[in-house]
Scaffold this motif. Structure first.
Motif, short mmCIF file in Angstrom:
data_model
loop_
_atom_site.label_atom_id
_atom_site.label_comp_id
_atom_site.label_asym_id
_atom_site.label_seq_id
_atom_site.Cartn_x
_atom_site.Cartn_y
_atom_site.Cartn_z
N LEU A 379 -34.09 4.54 -9.39
CA LEU A 379 -35.20 4.74 -8.87
C LEU A 379 -36.13 3.34 -9.30
O LEU A 379 -36.65 3.85 -10.28
N VAL A 380 -36.38 2.21 -8.79
CA VAL A 380 -37.17 1.42 -8.62
C VAL A 380 -37.63 0.48 -8.18
O VAL A 380 -37.71 0.71 -6.82
N VAL A 561 -37.93 4.21 1.40
CA VAL A 561 -38.04 5.96 1.17
C VAL A 561 -36.98 5.83 0.36
O VAL A 561 -36.12 5.59 0.33
N ALA A 562 -37.17 6.59 -0.12
CA ALA A 562 -35.97 7.31 -1.19
C ALA A 562 -35.74 9.24 -1.33
O ALA A 562 -37.15 10.16 -1.05
N VAL A 563 -34.98 9.79 -0.92
CA VAL A 563 -35.11 10.59 0.07
C VAL A 563 -33.77 11.36 -1.08
O VAL A 563 -33.09 11.81 -1.09
N GLY A 573 -33.33 3.36 0.75
CA GLY A 573 -33.35 2.09 1.74
C GLY A 573 -34.61 2.28 2.63
O GLY A 573 -35.50 2.98 2.36
N SER A 574 -34.72 1.18 3.20
CA SER A 574 -36.11 1.06 3.95
C SER A 574 -35.98 2.22 5.34
O SER A 574 -34.84 2.36 6.05
N LEU A 579 -32.53 5.39 8.84
CA LEU A 579 -32.45 5.60 10.11
C LEU A 579 -30.62 5.65 11.04
O LEU A 579 -29.95 5.91 11.57
N THR A 580 -30.73 3.51 11.19
CA THR A 580 -29.96 3.40 11.55
C THR A 580 -28.38 4.02 11.23
O THR A 580 -27.56 4.42 11.45
N ALA A 581 -28.08 4.35 9.54
CA ALA A 581 -27.44 4.40 9.16
C ALA A 581 -26.57 6.12 9.61
O ALA A 581 -25.58 7.23 9.15
#
Length: 604
Positions: A379-380, A561-563, A573-574, A579-581
């Motif tokens: 994670l970065v 956001v990191a899940v 991702g953002s 949400l789009t994914a």
């Protein structure tokens, strides 16, 4: 105040440990070895006092023999015996008082040193080690276990010295009177000594260990029950909490009963054979037999009646001293185990971070070998961004964020700040770069201003007020009885949301480039939460911010956001991209908002 909140303190001076040395720690006796000179002084003073205390007893015996001897009494001898007894009594009082004083001073030094060493060690051990210990266990360690050395230091050495000197002197004197009756007088002592090994069998020692463990469990149960009483009463868990406490009590009773059942017959037998009636009966029977045979003058029986009882003192003292020594040995053993816990190592040649970007490279972490909580985290966190960490309970979110202020070191992999592994950054430098706000906040019993300025004690009043305004708590502080000088816990008590905002103001005043928030607005009302978010939006341009988002509303202003699921980052991702994914994050978003509002909810 928690150790996590201490991580916001930028200017706290580092104190070298008092117990620097190998990680395995010293043996129990080694903790007291530096005080050997003090122990020797106590013993010498007590030996002199005990020897002097024998003089009055011998004076009484000799006075009786002078008065009972046939013929006229020599008044000069009587005066000499009386004066010698008085001088001996004075010397005894003087030296025993000195021994007691030196012993108690030594005890104070030892207890102070042990508590300082424990405080230094507990302040440097990994937070994970502390979090896996019950608060009652640690309270007992610093309080009762350190206090348990008091009898062993202040009383036992002097008492044992006295208990052996007086009987030894009496024994030498009695042998000169009649060696045969001396041997007869020693019969109860020999019988009692024969019972001592029975107190040290593996079964007895195991029963004592079980008793100590039960004491620790009940102490921990009491502390946790009292600390959580408000929660269990509100949520109706009083019966369960009482049941857990009763279970600990029942376990203690069972352990205590087993210990008493095993030790009582031995202790009763020793007390019986050493009791004054038993000793006097033995002396009278042996003396009567010798006098009847004409082998001893009747007046010679008097020394044995007066001094014979003193011959049993070493065995009685051995019993008490054994108990105190065993208690002290167990307590010092527990203290030694804590002092042996290795602290997080400090770098020999610290390196300053070059920037405040954060990178986790293939990070793994396990509290116990073979049971990874984090499994290959990459994670970065870019400067000037807010990253939200989401995931189900138990996924490892809290463990991951606690790696940034180095509450733990990863089992493998690395956490880097400004391109430098945190293990190469000194603690003082690290806490200049990273601050942490817990969800569960504990404030100091000090003024509001002092609580906010904990990390920057020389902060100007206007800086404290500015941080409070950013955390949206300034107006509430002005409503307190004495404003910023209000002492928390004395003048006023704050709600959970207010305490969180005070802690957030503290972190903002610390002005560290990396800020970690464990859902720092979870207790806040919607207006306050929006104000805090606006403050973070203002600050984000030159900070790296990581937020644990227990409530998904928190992620709406996040850059990334990191899940996290089962110790692995499954999505990153953002918010809009995730949400789009239509993956894990989208499913969490729909489930939370559908449960909360009955609809799909607003997309971030």
């Amino acid at each position: 105040m928690t150790t996590g909140e201490l991580a916001t303190a930028r200017e706290q001076p580092e104190r070298p440990p008092d117990d620097a040395g190998p990680a395995q720690g010293p043996p129990p006796a080694g903790l007291l070895r530096p005080y050997a000179g003090g122990f020797a002084a106590v013993i010498v003073l007590q030996v002199v006092g005990a020897a002097a205390g024998l003089v009055p007893l011998l004076a009484v015996v000799e006075l009786g023999r002078l008065l009972l001897a046939p013929g006229p009494v020599d008044h000069g001898d009587v005066r000499f015996v009386v004066v010698a007894g008085a001088v001996g009594l004075f010397v005894k009082l003087l030296f025993t008082a000195a021994a007691a004083g030196v012993g108690h001073l030594l005890d104070g030094r030892v207890q102070l040193a042990l508590r300082r060493r424990l405080a230094a060690r507990l302040g440097r051990v990994p937070i994970g080690w502390l979090s896996r210990r019950r608060s009652g266990e640690l309270a007992r360690l610093v309080g009762e276990d350190v206090g348990a050395v008091h009898p062993f230091i202040a009383h036992t050495p002097g008492e044992l010295a006295s208990a052996f000197v007086v009987p030894l002197g009496s024994l030498v004197y009695l042998v000169t009177v009649d060696w045969r009756l001396t041997l007869i007088t020693l019969i109860p002592v020999v019988a009692a000594v024969a019972l001592v090994p029975l107190m040290m069998t593996p079964v007895r020692l195991r029963e004592q260990a079980d008793f100590d463990a039960a004491m620790a469990r009940i102490a921990g149960s009491v502390v946790e029950f009292v600390q959580g009483i408000a929660v269990v009463k509100v949520f109706g868990g009083g019966e369960r909490a009482h049941r857990e406490f009763r279970t600990a009590v029942d376990g203690f009773v069972d352990a205590f009963r087993r210990w008493v059942d095993g030790i009582s017959p031995i202790a009763a037998g020793m007390q019986l054979v050493l009791s004054p009636p038993s000793v006097l009966l033995t002396v009278l029977i042996g003396g009567a037999a010798l006098i009847g045979d004409g082998g001893m003058a009747p007046a010679d029986l008097l020394p044995f009646l007066l001094l014979g009882l003193g011959l049993t003192a070493p065995v009685a003292a051995l019993g008490h001293g054994f108990d105190e020594a065993q208690a002290a040995r167990r307590a010092i053993g527990r203290i030694r185990d804590v002092l042996a816990v290795p602290p997080l190592p400090e770098p020999v040649n610290p390196i300053a971070p070059r920037g405040h970007g954060v990178e986790l490279r293939d990070v793994r972490f396990a509290y116990e070998a073979g049971r990874d909580v984090l499994r290959g985290i990459d994670l970065v966190l870019e400067p000037g961004t807010v990253t939200a960490l989401v995931g189900p309970s138990g996924s490892g979110k809290s463990t991951l964020v606690q790696l940034l202020p180095r509450f733990f070191d990863p089992t493998s992999g690395s956490v880097r700040l400004g391109g430098v592994d945190l293990r190469e950054v000194g603690s003082r430098e690290l806490y200049r770069h990273v601050s942490f706000v817990f969800q569960d906040v504990h404030l100091l019993r000090a003024s509001v201003a002092d609580n906010i300025a904990l990390a920057v004690p020389d902060a100007r009043p206007e800086e404290v007020v500015g941080a409070a305004r950013l955390a949206n708590v300034h107006d509430r502080i002005l409503e307190l009885p004495r404003g910023y000088e209000t002492v928390i816990g004395e003048d006023a008590r704050l709600s959970g949301g207010e305490a969180q905002r005070i802690a957030l103001a503290r972190a903002l005043l610390a002005d560290t480039p990396v800020l970690v928030l464990d859902e720092a607005t979870s207790f806040a009302d919607p207006q306050t939460e929006q104000a805090v978010r606006r403050a973070l939006d203002t600050l984000r341009k030159d900070r790296t911010i990581l937020v644990i988002a227990h409530r998904l509303e928190t992620v709406t202003g996040a850059d990334a956001v990191a899940v996290l699921e089962d110790g692995v980052i499954v999505e990153h991702g953002s918010p809009g991209e995730l949400l789009t994914a239509d993956g894990k994050f989208a499913a969490l978003w729909r489930s939370r908002h559908t449960a909360g509002s009955g609809g799909e909810g607003e997309r971030p």
